[in-house]
Write a protein that holds these residues in place. Structure first.
Motif, PDB file in Angstrom:
ATOM      1  N   TYR A 292     -10.357   8.257  -5.036  1.00 32.57           N
ATOM      2  CA  TYR A 292     -11.065   7.406  -3.640  1.00 32.57           C
ATOM      3  C   TYR A 292     -12.492   7.176  -4.056  1.00 32.57           C
ATOM      4  O   TYR A 292     -13.074   6.216  -3.702  1.00 32.57           O
ATOM      5  CB  TYR A 292     -10.865   8.457  -2.634  1.00 32.57           C
TER       6      TYR A 292
ATOM      7  N   SER B   3     -16.921  -3.092   6.626  1.00 30.77           N
ATOM      8  CA  SER B   3     -15.997  -2.167   6.403  1.00 30.77           C
ATOM      9  C   SER B   3     -14.768  -2.886   5.634  1.00 30.77           C
ATOM     10  O   SER B   3     -14.002  -2.689   4.793  1.00 30.77           O
ATOM     11  CB  SER B   3     -15.395  -1.480   7.506  1.00 30.77           C
TER      12      SER B   3
ATOM     13  N   THR C 151     -15.613  -4.337   2.274  1.00 33.85           N
ATOM     14  CA  THR C 151     -15.701  -2.842   1.160  1.00 33.85           C
ATOM     15  C   THR C 151     -14.439  -2.606   0.941  1.00 33.85           C
ATOM     16  O   THR C 151     -14.121  -2.304  -0.168  1.00 33.85           O
ATOM     17  CB  THR C 151     -16.399  -1.931   1.913  1.00 33.85           C
ATOM     18  N   PHE C 152     -13.530  -2.733   1.897  1.00 32.42           N
ATOM     19  CA  PHE C 152     -12.025  -2.093   1.894  1.00 32.42           C
ATOM     20  C   PHE C 152     -11.345  -3.138   0.758  1.00 32.42           C
ATOM     21  O   PHE C 152     -10.750  -2.712  -0.182  1.00 32.42           O
ATOM     22  CB  PHE C 152     -11.292  -2.261   3.082  1.00 32.42           C
TER      23      PHE C 152
ATOM     24  N   SER D  10     -12.774  -2.382  -2.779  1.00 37.49           N
ATOM     25  CA  SER D  10     -12.168  -1.078  -3.393  1.00 37.49           C
ATOM     26  C   SER D  10     -10.594  -1.206  -3.738  1.00 37.49           C
ATOM     27  O   SER D  10     -10.236  -0.660  -4.835  1.00 37.49           O
ATOM     28  CB  SER D  10     -12.174   0.177  -2.273  1.00 37.49           C
ATOM     29  N   VAL D  11      -9.826  -1.863  -2.746  1.00 35.23           N
ATOM     30  CA  VAL D  11      -8.286  -1.884  -3.123  1.00 35.23           C
ATOM     31  C   VAL D  11      -8.192  -2.856  -4.343  1.00 35.23           C
ATOM     32  O   VAL D  11      -7.272  -2.704  -5.198  1.00 35.23           O
ATOM     33  CB  VAL D  11      -7.728  -2.526  -1.765  1.00 35.23           C
TER      34      VAL D  11
ATOM     35  N   LEU E 282     -14.652   4.115   7.729  1.00 34.34           N
ATOM     36  CA  LEU E 282     -13.465   3.655   7.182  1.00 34.34           C
ATOM     37  C   LEU E 282     -13.164   3.617   5.637  1.00 34.34           C
ATOM     38  O   LEU E 282     -12.240   4.142   5.295  1.00 34.34           O
ATOM     39  CB  LEU E 282     -13.175   2.247   7.964  1.00 34.34           C
ATOM     40  N   PRO E 283     -14.082   2.996   4.864  1.00 35.60           N
ATOM     41  CA  PRO E 283     -13.574   2.870   3.577  1.00 35.60           C
ATOM     42  C   PRO E 283     -14.337   4.152   2.656  1.00 35.60           C
ATOM     43  O   PRO E 283     -14.245   4.218   1.441  1.00 35.60           O
ATOM     44  CB  PRO E 283     -14.718   1.555   3.052  1.00 35.60           C
TER      45      PRO E 283
ATOM     46  N   VAL F 102      -8.585   5.737   3.765  1.00 37.36           N
ATOM     47  CA  VAL F 102      -8.260   4.946   2.537  1.00 37.36           C
ATOM     48  C   VAL F 102      -7.087   5.183   1.849  1.00 37.36           C
ATOM     49  O   VAL F 102      -6.198   4.402   1.230  1.00 37.36           O
ATOM     50  CB  VAL F 102      -9.217   5.075   1.305  1.00 37.36           C
TER      51      VAL F 102
ATOM     52  N   VAL G 250      -4.204   2.557   2.675  1.00 36.76           N
ATOM     53  CA  VAL G 250      -3.983   1.420   1.776  1.00 36.76           C
ATOM     54  C   VAL G 250      -3.644   1.823   0.449  1.00 36.76           C
ATOM     55  O   VAL G 250      -2.839   0.889  -0.224  1.00 36.76           O
ATOM     56  CB  VAL G 250      -5.434   0.788   1.903  1.00 36.76           C
ATOM     57  N   TYR G 251      -4.185   2.865   0.045  1.00 37.53           N
ATOM     58  CA  TYR G 251      -3.856   3.112  -1.423  1.00 37.53           C
ATOM     59  C   TYR G 251      -2.259   3.621  -1.686  1.00 37.53           C
ATOM     60  O   TYR G 251      -1.779   3.313  -2.772  1.00 37.53           O
ATOM     61  CB  TYR G 251      -4.918   4.201  -2.031  1.00 37.53           C
TER      62      TYR G 251
END
Length: 367
Positions: free
Chosen positions: A85, A159, A162-163, A166-167, A339-340, A345, A348-349
């Protein structure tokens, strides 16, 4: 503990477990592990995010402590999961929010509440804040519409961006970008996530909060997950009512947004309350203590959001509406800010890991 140390320990555990294979029927991790002859760092990060922490492997393992091999797969995978994360977080300086995450969630949520309270009093005065307001647009007589719109729009856009960043990083680092997944893999992953398939353990439930088989964790997760979805649906419908049809909040008790929000809020309260209780009474031996603040703060924040929403519904015709409105939307804003950078997280991960798992099990080989 640095990530490389955790990766080395995870590699040691997976190597021993791949030779033993006693736990292959417990969850998705072990059949996925068996498709590998060796383990790259990307494989270990994928397996860590595939783990649902059902703990069946810990209590069944003949090499668990106090054995000299000292295998503690749930704890080690949880450590690596949290470290991924931080690794995938963007922008990089904000990855520090995963450290002491509980404190960050608390202060950001409190600051969000204060911003709405101060904005309300600055716009309409202290007396108005503690007065009763009824009828259409009564919420906007407490907190200015523009303040809600600007803050939530900016935070939501940040958010989401950013999400996505990151994903994409997680997708690339775990080498999932090298595979052409089929639509059936995404559909299977949705089914696995929606049914919480791997919280069944070996079929008799998780070994959570202790060594006994139990479905409580799965049931509380279902209440949390579907309660959250109902609240999200309620908010989406209210947005359409307000901005699409010109019907401003608050809505009647028998309107669709209120009915869905009430059912969802009750489900969220019950689910998150149950999860916090399980966290308090659980066996701590297979637990990663460094993840406690992140886990608990996320669950408690969801509980407070749902509770404050229900209280706002009950008190919206009284002089306490202003206070409850600011508390509720402040907590919601705090949730979206973090949230991120919090436990959310994992949703989603883990889904990304389930997609890869569905593909590997379908084709019978590792990526």
């Amino acid at each position: 503990m640095s990530q490389q140390v955790t990766l080395n320990e995870t590699h040691r555990i997976m190597t021993i477990c791949n030779a033993c294979r006693y736990c292959e029927g417990f969850c998705a991790v072990w059949p996925a592990m068996e498709l590998h002859r060796g383990f790259k760092d990307s494989d270990l990060k994928y397996l860590a995010n595939l783990c649902h922490n059902c703990r069946g492997c810990y209590y069944a393992c003949q090499y668990a402590p106090p054995h000299e091999f000292n295998l503690n797969a749930p704890q080690t995978l949880a450590k690596l999961r949290k470290e991924t994360y931080e690794e995938f977080a963007w922008p990089r300086p904000l990855a520090k929010l995963f450290t002491n995450n509980g404190l960050h969630v608390f202060w950001i949520s409190l600051l969000s509440i204060i911003v709405f309270m101060c904005g309300s009093m600055a716009a309409y005065g202290v007396q108005n804040f503690f007065s009763a307001h009824v009828g259409a647009e009564s919420f906007y007589k407490i907190v200015p519409y523009w303040l809600m719109l600007v803050l939530f729009t900016l935070i939501m856009l940040f958010s989401i961006f950013t999400f996505v960043h990151s994903v994409r990083a997680m997708w690339k680092i775990t080498e999932s970008d090298k595979v052409s997944y089929g639509i059936c893999d995404y559909i299977q992953a949705v089914k696995d996530a929606a049914t919480l398939r791997y919280l069944d353990g070996g079929g008799d439930g998780c070994n959570y909060p202790d060594h006994k088989f139990c479905f409580s964790r799965k049931q509380f997760h279902h209440l949390t997950f579907y309660g959250f979805l109902l609240c999200l649906l309620s908010t989406s419908i209210a947005f359409i009512y307000d901005h699409g049809m010109g019907w401003p909040a608050p809505y009647s008790f028998f309107s669709l947004p209120v009915i869905l929000g009430t059912i969802g809020g009750i489900g969220l309260c019950a689910g998150t309350g149950g999860l916090v209780w399980l966290k308090c009474v659980m066996d701590r031996r297979p637990h990663d203590e460094s993840s406690t603040g992140m886990d608990v703060s996320f669950t408690v924040l969801l509980f407070l959001i749902s509770l404050s929403g229900l209280l706002l519904l009950m008190l919206r015709s009284t002089s306490l509406m202003g206070l409850m409105l600011c508390v509720h939307i402040g907590l919601v804003l705090g949730f979206f800010i973090m949230l991120p950078y919090g436990k959310f997280v994992h949703v989603v991960y883990r889904y990304a890991a389930l997609v890869r798992n569905a593909y590997e099990q379908r084709v019978g080989k590792a990526v």
